[in-house]
Scaffold this motif. Structure first.
Motif, PDB file in Angstrom:
ATOM      1  N   ASN A 132      31.366   0.623  11.571  1.00  0.00           N
ATOM      2  CA  ASN A 132      32.072   1.080  12.765  1.00  0.00           C
ATOM      3  C   ASN A 132      31.202   2.069  13.528  1.00  0.00           C
ATOM      4  O   ASN A 132      30.019   2.227  13.217  1.00  0.00           O
ATOM      5  CB  ASN A 132      33.457   1.638  12.410  1.00  0.00           C
ATOM      6  N   CYS A 167      40.951  -2.533  19.300  1.00  0.00           N
ATOM      7  CA  CYS A 167      40.019  -2.920  18.237  1.00  0.00           C
ATOM      8  C   CYS A 167      38.717  -3.505  18.778  1.00  0.00           C
ATOM      9  O   CYS A 167      37.920  -4.054  18.005  1.00  0.00           O
ATOM     10  CB  CYS A 167      40.683  -3.934  17.315  1.00  0.00           C
ATOM     11  N   THR A 202      47.656  -3.626  13.464  1.00  0.00           N
ATOM     12  CA  THR A 202      46.225  -3.464  13.231  1.00  0.00           C
ATOM     13  C   THR A 202      45.970  -2.550  12.032  1.00  0.00           C
ATOM     14  O   THR A 202      46.834  -1.789  11.617  1.00  0.00           O
ATOM     15  CB  THR A 202      45.533  -2.873  14.470  1.00  0.00           C
ATOM     16  N   THR A 203      44.757  -2.642  11.494  1.00  0.00           N
ATOM     17  CA  THR A 203      44.316  -1.795  10.390  1.00  0.00           C
ATOM     18  C   THR A 203      43.060  -1.060  10.826  1.00  0.00           C
ATOM     19  O   THR A 203      42.113  -1.693  11.332  1.00  0.00           O
ATOM     20  CB  THR A 203      43.995  -2.637   9.136  1.00  0.00           C
ATOM     21  N   ALA A 204      43.015   0.244  10.650  1.00  0.00           N
ATOM     22  CA  ALA A 204      41.853   1.023  11.066  1.00  0.00           C
ATOM     23  C   ALA A 204      40.609   0.545  10.335  1.00  0.00           C
ATOM     24  O   ALA A 204      40.637   0.253   9.140  1.00  0.00           O
ATOM     25  CB  ALA A 204      42.086   2.505  10.790  1.00  0.00           C
ATOM     26  N   SER A 205      39.505   0.452  11.050  1.00  0.00           N
ATOM     27  CA  SER A 205      38.248   0.077  10.402  1.00  0.00           C
ATOM     28  C   SER A 205      37.751   1.246   9.558  1.00  0.00           C
ATOM     29  O   SER A 205      38.087   2.402   9.795  1.00  0.00           O
ATOM     30  CB  SER A 205      37.200  -0.339  11.439  1.00  0.00           C
ATOM     31  N   ASN A 206      36.946   0.914   8.578  1.00  0.00           N
ATOM     32  CA  ASN A 206      36.511   1.861   7.568  1.00  0.00           C
ATOM     33  C   ASN A 206      35.063   2.271   7.761  1.00  0.00           C
ATOM     34  O   ASN A 206      34.294   1.602   8.449  1.00  0.00           O
ATOM     35  CB  ASN A 206      36.658   1.210   6.199  1.00  0.00           C
ATOM     36  N   ASN A 232      37.015  -0.353  16.175  1.00  0.00           N
ATOM     37  CA  ASN A 232      37.844   0.762  15.720  1.00  0.00           C
ATOM     38  C   ASN A 232      38.904   0.322  14.719  1.00  0.00           C
ATOM     39  O   ASN A 232      39.430   1.136  13.956  1.00  0.00           O
ATOM     40  CB  ASN A 232      38.549   1.417  16.908  1.00  0.00           C
ATOM     41  N   CYS A 233      39.247  -0.954  14.747  1.00  0.00           N
ATOM     42  CA  CYS A 233      40.291  -1.460  13.858  1.00  0.00           C
ATOM     43  C   CYS A 233      40.159  -2.968  13.729  1.00  0.00           C
ATOM     44  O   CYS A 233      39.364  -3.603  14.426  1.00  0.00           O
ATOM     45  CB  CYS A 233      41.679  -1.081  14.378  1.00  0.00           C
ATOM     46  N   TYR A 234      40.947  -3.523  12.811  1.00  0.00           N
ATOM     47  CA  TYR A 234      41.004  -4.967  12.605  1.00  0.00           C
ATOM     48  C   TYR A 234      42.310  -5.494  13.181  1.00  0.00           C
ATOM     49  O   TYR A 234      43.383  -4.961  12.891  1.00  0.00           O
ATOM     50  CB  TYR A 234      40.947  -5.317  11.124  1.00  0.00           C
TER      51      TYR A 234
END
Length: 306
Positions: free
Chosen positions: A137, A234, A118-122, A265-267
């Motif tokens: 977010n 996420c 996953t990638t943290a959302s911005n 929270n994330c992708y």
């Protein structure tokens, strides 16, 4: 200034160098494509399909639901403090001004697949809602969950009583002038879901995240409220929806949640280089809109936060 994606660089980046993310066309991703093409978008939104697995969304950013006044950070334009949020942000009454609102455009991969991690959302835009507003977010720039930092102020103007909110009844508000007057949501867009789902019906698709996976409100296929314990890190879940009766992975904006899980929270999927570049262009557009008054506003806000 809030950056829109952690990997954003300077405004000198060229969109001519955009990289298009790889798309797959298996049965699952084709199902996503068909659903997106059948979606109903608001009048502020224009949608085109440059290829079989891409969708371009352009929005004026003007929300279909809003109050005549809202609460925003004290500024040179609105210097009279009338309220303070629980986190200590000083607020003033701001008149709604649709001509000042910033829109944007982005191209999405509508054949999404899960990434290896996953990638943290911005901070900044993390997707679009069908009404034309950006989805953010859960957090304000102060690192406080926005929906938990709400406050209101009631006043009379011209013999009429108004109530202004920091976060309105649709879970939305605007960034200040120095950030381009971007109208956005920090949680389930209740004004949208009231129209698409009714009071207790199942949630329907209401948007798309930057990684291409769909966004839904907070009810399952049977109309039951989805709890955060049912969601992954996420805010995602694989389950049946009206558009995916056999089940598909999608994000959920849970009902009545005002903490860090009010939004993504994330992708789970891959955020493509194309979308990164387009969001960078939007961020640069906002920075280029800044005037001397906006600079003074930022200085005023910093002073008021001391």
């Amino acid at each position: 200034m809030i950056s829109f994606l952690p990997m954003l660089s300077s405004c000198s980046s060229s969109l001519a160098n955009e990289a298009t993310s790889a798309s797959t066309t298996n049965t699952t991703t084709n199902a996503y494509t068909a659903v997106y093409k059948a979606m109903t978008w608001g009048p502020a939104v224009t949608v085109t399909y440059p290829s079989s697995c891409t969708m371009k969304i352009t929005s004026t950013g003007v929300p279909p639901y809003h109050d005549p006044y809202y609460l925003g950070p004290v500024s040179t334009a609105n210097p009279t403090q009338v309220a303070t949020t629980p986190s200590g942000l000083k607020l003033a009454v701001v008149p709604y001004a649709p001509a000042s609102i910033t829109g944007g455009s982005a191209t999405f991969n509508i054949c999404p697949t899960k990434a290896a991690s996953t990638t943290a959302s911005n901070l900044g835009p993390i997707g679009y809602i069908s009404s034309g507003e950006f989805l953010y977010n859960a957090f304000e720039a102060t690192s406080t969950p926005a929906l938990a930092d709400n406050v209101s102020y009631t006043f009379t103007s011209g013999g009429t009583s108004y109530t202004a909110y920091f976060i309105d009844n649709c879970n939305s508000h605007s960034t200040p002038a120095s950030m381009g007057y971007t109208w956005h949501l920090h949680g389930v867009p209740t004004c949208v879901t009231a129209a698409t789902d009714g009071a207790s019906g199942p949630s329907h698709i209401i948007g798309i995240a930057l990684d291409g996976f769909p966004v839904y409100g907070g009810r399952d296929i049977n109309g039951n409220v989805i709890t955060v314990s049912q969601l992954d890190a996420c805010n995602g879940i694989t389950s049946a929806t009206p558009e995916f009766p056999n089940g598909a992975y999608h994000y959920v904006l849970p009902i009545g949640v005002a903490n860090s899980q009010s939004s993504l929270n994330c992708y789970t999927g891959t955020v493509s280089a194309t979308v990164v570049a387009q969001m960078e262009k939007l961020a640069c557009k906002m920075r280029n809109r800044q005037t001397v008054d906006a600079k003074k506003e930022r200085e005023w806000m910093a002073k008021m936060a001391m």
